[in-house]
Enzyme design. Structure first.
Site, mmCIF file in Angstrom:
data_model
loop_
_atom_site.group_PDB
_atom_site.id
_atom_site.type_symbol
_atom_site.label_atom_id
_atom_site.label_comp_id
_atom_site.label_asym_id
_atom_site.label_seq_id
_atom_site.Cartn_x
_atom_site.Cartn_y
_atom_site.Cartn_z
ATOM 1 N N TYR A 1 -58.125 -10.157 -21.705
ATOM 2 C CA TYR A 1 -56.771 -11.197 -21.993
ATOM 3 C C TYR A 1 -56.272 -11.940 -20.695
ATOM 4 O O TYR A 1 -56.375 -13.197 -20.806
ATOM 5 C CB TYR A 1 -55.821 -10.299 -22.313
ATOM 6 C CG TYR A 1 -54.773 -11.162 -23.184
ATOM 7 C CD1 TYR A 1 -54.657 -11.312 -24.752
ATOM 8 C CD2 TYR A 1 -53.621 -11.931 -22.488
ATOM 9 C CE1 TYR A 1 -53.822 -11.803 -25.309
ATOM 10 C CE2 TYR A 1 -52.950 -12.656 -22.976
ATOM 11 C CZ TYR A 1 -52.745 -12.634 -24.606
ATOM 12 O OH TYR A 1 -52.014 -13.258 -25.451
ATOM 13 N N TYR B 1 -48.617 -9.438 -31.310
ATOM 14 C CA TYR B 1 -49.467 -9.513 -32.134
ATOM 15 C C TYR B 1 -49.273 -8.621 -32.973
ATOM 16 O O TYR B 1 -49.342 -7.262 -32.719
ATOM 17 C CB TYR B 1 -50.655 -9.227 -31.480
ATOM 18 C CG TYR B 1 -51.206 -10.455 -30.503
ATOM 19 C CD1 TYR B 1 -50.943 -10.630 -29.129
ATOM 20 C CD2 TYR B 1 -52.149 -11.313 -30.934
ATOM 21 C CE1 TYR B 1 -51.176 -11.732 -28.108
ATOM 22 C CE2 TYR B 1 -52.798 -12.222 -30.095
ATOM 23 C CZ TYR B 1 -52.190 -12.554 -28.877
ATOM 24 O OH TYR B 1 -52.610 -13.601 -27.991
ATOM 25 N N PRO C 1 -59.297 -18.126 -32.796
ATOM 26 C CA PRO C 1 -57.833 -18.006 -31.516
ATOM 27 C C PRO C 1 -57.430 -16.852 -31.163
ATOM 28 O O PRO C 1 -56.417 -16.800 -30.012
ATOM 29 C CB PRO C 1 -56.807 -19.006 -32.460
ATOM 30 C CG PRO C 1 -57.256 -18.789 -33.905
ATOM 31 C CD PRO C 1 -58.777 -18.728 -33.824
ATOM 32 N N HIS D 1 -46.350 -14.767 -17.991
ATOM 33 C CA HIS D 1 -46.031 -13.267 -18.971
ATOM 34 C C HIS D 1 -46.789 -12.208 -18.434
ATOM 35 O O HIS D 1 -48.139 -12.335 -18.449
ATOM 36 C CB HIS D 1 -46.525 -13.368 -20.393
ATOM 37 C CG HIS D 1 -45.628 -14.396 -21.065
ATOM 38 N ND1 HIS D 1 -45.593 -14.365 -22.638
ATOM 39 C CD2 HIS D 1 -44.463 -15.091 -20.981
ATOM 40 C CE1 HIS D 1 -44.767 -15.275 -23.110
ATOM 41 N NE2 HIS D 1 -43.926 -15.550 -21.790
ATOM 42 N N LYS E 1 -58.679 -17.761 -25.927
ATOM 43 C CA LYS E 1 -59.662 -18.120 -25.116
ATOM 44 C C LYS E 1 -60.373 -19.516 -25.080
ATOM 45 O O LYS E 1 -60.834 -19.672 -24.140
ATOM 46 C CB LYS E 1 -60.659 -17.151 -25.350
ATOM 47 C CG LYS E 1 -60.221 -15.731 -25.039
ATOM 48 C CD LYS E 1 -60.176 -15.566 -23.782
ATOM 49 C CE LYS E 1 -59.332 -14.264 -23.321
ATOM 50 N NZ LYS E 1 -58.648 -14.189 -22.023
HETATM 51 P P1 FAD Z 1 -61.576 -30.790 -27.233
HETATM 52 O O1 FAD Z 1 -60.192 -30.510 -26.838
HETATM 53 O O2 FAD Z 1 -61.814 -30.610 -28.788
HETATM 54 O O3 FAD Z 1 -61.882 -32.370 -26.578
HETATM 55 C C1 FAD Z 1 -62.747 -33.125 -26.993
HETATM 56 C C2 FAD Z 1 -62.438 -34.394 -26.893
HETATM 57 O O4 FAD Z 1 -63.575 -35.090 -27.121
HETATM 58 C C3 FAD Z 1 -61.303 -34.851 -27.724
HETATM 59 O O5 FAD Z 1 -60.655 -35.545 -26.890
HETATM 60 C C4 FAD Z 1 -62.084 -35.669 -28.762
HETATM 61 O O6 FAD Z 1 -61.163 -36.847 -29.368
HETATM 62 C C5 FAD Z 1 -62.938 -36.286 -27.998
HETATM 63 N N1 FAD Z 1 -64.262 -36.685 -28.868
HETATM 64 C C6 FAD Z 1 -64.718 -36.303 -29.761
HETATM 65 N N2 FAD Z 1 -65.730 -36.783 -30.507
HETATM 66 C C7 FAD Z 1 -65.981 -38.018 -29.554
HETATM 67 C C8 FAD Z 1 -67.011 -39.067 -29.440
HETATM 68 N N3 FAD Z 1 -67.928 -39.069 -30.477
HETATM 69 N N4 FAD Z 1 -66.825 -39.871 -28.531
HETATM 70 C C9 FAD Z 1 -66.098 -39.737 -27.324
HETATM 71 N N5 FAD Z 1 -64.988 -38.771 -27.599
HETATM 72 C C10 FAD Z 1 -65.062 -37.705 -28.679
HETATM 73 N N6 FAD Z 1 -57.351 -22.399 -28.473
HETATM 74 C C11 FAD Z 1 -56.652 -21.440 -28.183
HETATM 75 O O7 FAD Z 1 -56.930 -20.662 -27.057
HETATM 76 N N7 FAD Z 1 -55.632 -20.913 -28.856
HETATM 77 C C12 FAD Z 1 -54.967 -21.987 -29.804
HETATM 78 O O8 FAD Z 1 -53.974 -21.527 -30.390
HETATM 79 C C13 FAD Z 1 -55.660 -22.706 -30.142
HETATM 80 N N8 FAD Z 1 -55.285 -23.555 -31.316
HETATM 81 C C14 FAD Z 1 -56.277 -24.598 -31.827
HETATM 82 C C15 FAD Z 1 -55.765 -25.301 -32.780
HETATM 83 C C16 FAD Z 1 -56.562 -26.419 -33.180
HETATM 84 C C17 FAD Z 1 -56.200 -27.223 -34.421
HETATM 85 C C18 FAD Z 1 -58.111 -26.635 -32.702
HETATM 86 C C19 FAD Z 1 -58.594 -27.722 -33.189
HETATM 87 C C20 FAD Z 1 -58.284 -25.762 -31.471
HETATM 88 C C21 FAD Z 1 -57.396 -24.998 -30.856
HETATM 89 N N9 FAD Z 1 -57.829 -24.141 -29.952
HETATM 90 C C22 FAD Z 1 -56.979 -23.304 -29.655
HETATM 91 C C23 FAD Z 1 -58.770 -24.237 -29.155
HETATM 92 C C24 FAD Z 1 -58.716 -24.981 -27.904
HETATM 93 O O9 FAD Z 1 -57.709 -26.077 -28.184
HETATM 94 C C25 FAD Z 1 -60.116 -25.874 -27.658
HETATM 95 O O10 FAD Z 1 -61.058 -24.562 -27.390
HETATM 96 C C26 FAD Z 1 -60.117 -26.660 -26.336
HETATM 97 O O11 FAD Z 1 -59.211 -28.011 -26.925
HETATM 98 C C27 FAD Z 1 -61.577 -26.962 -25.939
HETATM 99 O O12 FAD Z 1 -61.540 -28.023 -25.152
HETATM 100 P P2 FAD Z 1 -62.661 -29.303 -25.035
HETATM 101 O O13 FAD Z 1 -62.346 -30.230 -23.977
HETATM 102 O O14 FAD Z 1 -63.958 -28.321 -25.108
HETATM 103 O O15 FAD Z 1 -62.568 -29.697 -26.564
HETATM 104 C C1 DHB Z 2 -51.116 -18.922 -28.659
HETATM 105 C C2 DHB Z 2 -52.397 -18.844 -29.410
HETATM 106 C C3 DHB Z 2 -53.004 -17.919 -29.546
HETATM 107 O O1 DHB Z 2 -54.381 -18.020 -30.159
HETATM 108 C C4 DHB Z 2 -52.836 -16.598 -28.958
HETATM 109 O O2 DHB Z 2 -53.838 -15.675 -29.151
HETATM 110 C C5 DHB Z 2 -51.831 -16.640 -28.141
HETATM 111 C C6 DHB Z 2 -50.688 -17.659 -28.130
HETATM 112 C C7 DHB Z 2 -50.219 -20.074 -28.676
HETATM 113 O O3 DHB Z 2 -50.516 -21.100 -29.231
HETATM 114 O O4 DHB Z 2 -49.076 -20.017 -27.965
#
Ligand code: FAD
Ligand code: DHB
Length: 393
Positions: free
Chosen positions: A389, A205, A297, A72, A301
């Site tokens: 962005y 948005y 969200p 995009h 980021k």
């Molecule tokens: P995580 O992806 O949370 O990974 C952590 C891992 O550690 C998981 O697999 C978990 O199972 C594991 N874990 C947890 N506790 C333990 C333990 N005690 N022992 C061993 N393993 C463990 N970001 C966006 O940019 N856009 C979005 O639309 C968006 N939507 C989201 C929707 C939801 C419901 C959530 C929860 C987050 C969303 N995010 C979004 C944020 C984005 O997904 C996270 O910032 C990203 O996943 C961060 O990655 P991470 O590896 O730090 O953590």
């Molecule tokens: C999506 C999620 C977001 O938080 C955003 O700002 C843009 C796109 C997505 O899930 O596609």
């Protein structure tokens, strides 16, 4: 068991870190609480910054992304029922973003880990429970956990806490060491996946009196849509018809644009929070990704910030193992936090610009509209949005 870097959590932070370390010849082991199927199906983010896409290619895990990712070159800001495009390619040195679901990234990274050449020095254990960190402020930290019914011990040089916001790494740091900075928002997002071709080539948005709405997508057949809702919204009150009705209202334009509807295949509510702990390190424990910080969200980021952290950590560990130098590791927290706070600012800014707050008065609404008008009509302002962005350098 012994490894050089014990990684807690197989989210984007943990999986990217382990592959980066593999390329530097450093051994690691990942302990993940959930099953492979669970982490490969969990629906979350979907937007990758330019640098995250590049890293996937550098690591040799970008084949499916290249085929299926949707590039995009801009987004639309919609307010007063009118469309205004922000052109990233023009404003941000030709850079763009790519739509590719987080769980697809996870599948690609897990597949790379399970290849024999990587698996030998980077075991990835699923369903590890009762993970506990020990002696993290010594030169010989270790991790204990339950796996396949027995208690295991993993000795290591360093621990990477990549276990997300609800993990155990952050809470293993002794009380009084970390300072928390946070802000809750009085709303959440109700998100759906729908079997409907996206009604726009680019993300929309939308600012609306009824609240924020976002049109995104996952493929040419699947739309991803979000609605601002109460933080504790009861999904039972949102049958599909009501969701579509609300999206139609919030996304409507004066020029006859049409939102295509289709069967809703997934529904969920996400809370919104800004959260940072400082420092992101204690002794031999380094926190990365959501374990150290959460952004609302808006602007997508979270995943990209997690990837940026582990690049810094991998560089520090690489220097340590190749020359014994500790300066990059010592600067890990400070280096990451400079980006973290800029991304916090941007995510907060996008959130306050586009959402309705319960205590808003007509002044606040006029101010938001003036800011949207400014952002979409001033090159300086739209360039600032574009640069943040697509991802800061
Ligand atoms: P995580 O992806 O949370 O990974 C952590 C891992 O550690 C998981 O697999 C978990 O199972 C594991 N874990 C947890 N506790 C333990 C333990 N005690 N022992 C061993 N393993 C463990 N970001 C966006 O940019 N856009 C979005 O639309 C968006 N939507 C989201 C929707 C939801 C419901 C959530 C929860 C987050 C969303 N995010 C979004 C944020 C984005 O997904 C996270 O910032 C990203 O996943 C961060 O990655 P991470 O590896 O730090 O953590
Ligand atoms: C999506 C999620 C977001 O938080 C955003 O700002 C843009 C796109 C997505 O899930 O596609």
């Amino acid at each position: 068991m012994r490894t050089q870097v014990a990684i807690i959590g197989a989210g984007p932070a943990g999986l990217f870190l382990s592959l980066l370390l593999d390329r530097l010849g450093i051994h690691s082991a990942i302990l993940e609480l959930h099953t492979r199927q669970y982490i490969e199906e969990r629906v979350r983010a979907g937007l990758l910054e330019h640098a995250t896409v590049q890293l996937m290619h550098e690591l040799g895990v970008g084949d499916r992304l290249k085929r299926q990712g949707l590039e995009h070159g801009g987004i639309e800001l919609r307010f007063n029922n009118r469309a205004h495009r922000i052109d990233f390619r023009e404003l941000a040195n030709g850079k763009c973003v790519t739509i590719y679901a987080q769980h697809e990234v996870i599948k690609d990274l897990v597949a790379a880990h399970l290849q024999e050449s990587v698996a030998a020095n980077h075991p990835l254990l699923f369903e590890t429970t009762d993970v506990q960190l020990h002696a993290i402020d010594s030169a010989n930290p270790y991790v204990t956990f339950q796996h396949n019914g027995s208690t295991e011990r993993l000795d290591c040089d360093f621990i990477a806490g990549c276990d997300g916001f609800h993990g155990i790494s952050r809470t293993s740091v002794p009380q009084g060491v970390l300072t928390t900075y946070e802000r809750d928002y009085p709303f959440g997002w109700l998100g759906i996946l729908a079997q409907a071709p996206p009604s726009s080539h680019e993300l929309i948005y939308a600012h609306h009196d009824r609240g924020f709405a976002l049109l995104s997508m996952r493929s040419p057949e699947i739309s991803r849509l979000y609605l601002q809702c109460a933080p504790d919204e009861n999904l039972a009150l949102w049958p599909d018809d009501r969701i579509w009705h609300e999206l139609q209202k919030r996304l409507a334009t004066h020029d006859g644009w049409k939102l295509t509807e289709g069967p809703v295949v997934q529904k969920g509510v996400t809370g919104m929070r800004s959260f940072v702990v400082e420092p992101m390190q204690f002794g031999r424990l380094y926190l990365a990704g959501d374990s150290a910080h959460i952004v609302p969200p808006t602007g997508a980021k979270g995943l990209n910030l997690a990837v940026a952290d582990v690049r810094v950590l991998a560089a520090g560990l690489g220097a340590f193992y190749s020359t014994g130098a500790t300066d990059l590791l010592a600067q890990y927290s400070a280096t990451c936090l400079r980006r973290v706070w800029k991304v916090q600012r941007f995510s907060w800014w996008m959130t306050q610009l586009l959402h309705r707050f319960p205590d808003d008065n007509p002044f606040d609404q006029r101010r938001q509209l003036a800011e949207l008008d400014y952002v979409t009509s001033s090159r300086a302002a739209s360039q600032s949005l574009a640069e943040n962005y697509v991802g800061l350098p």
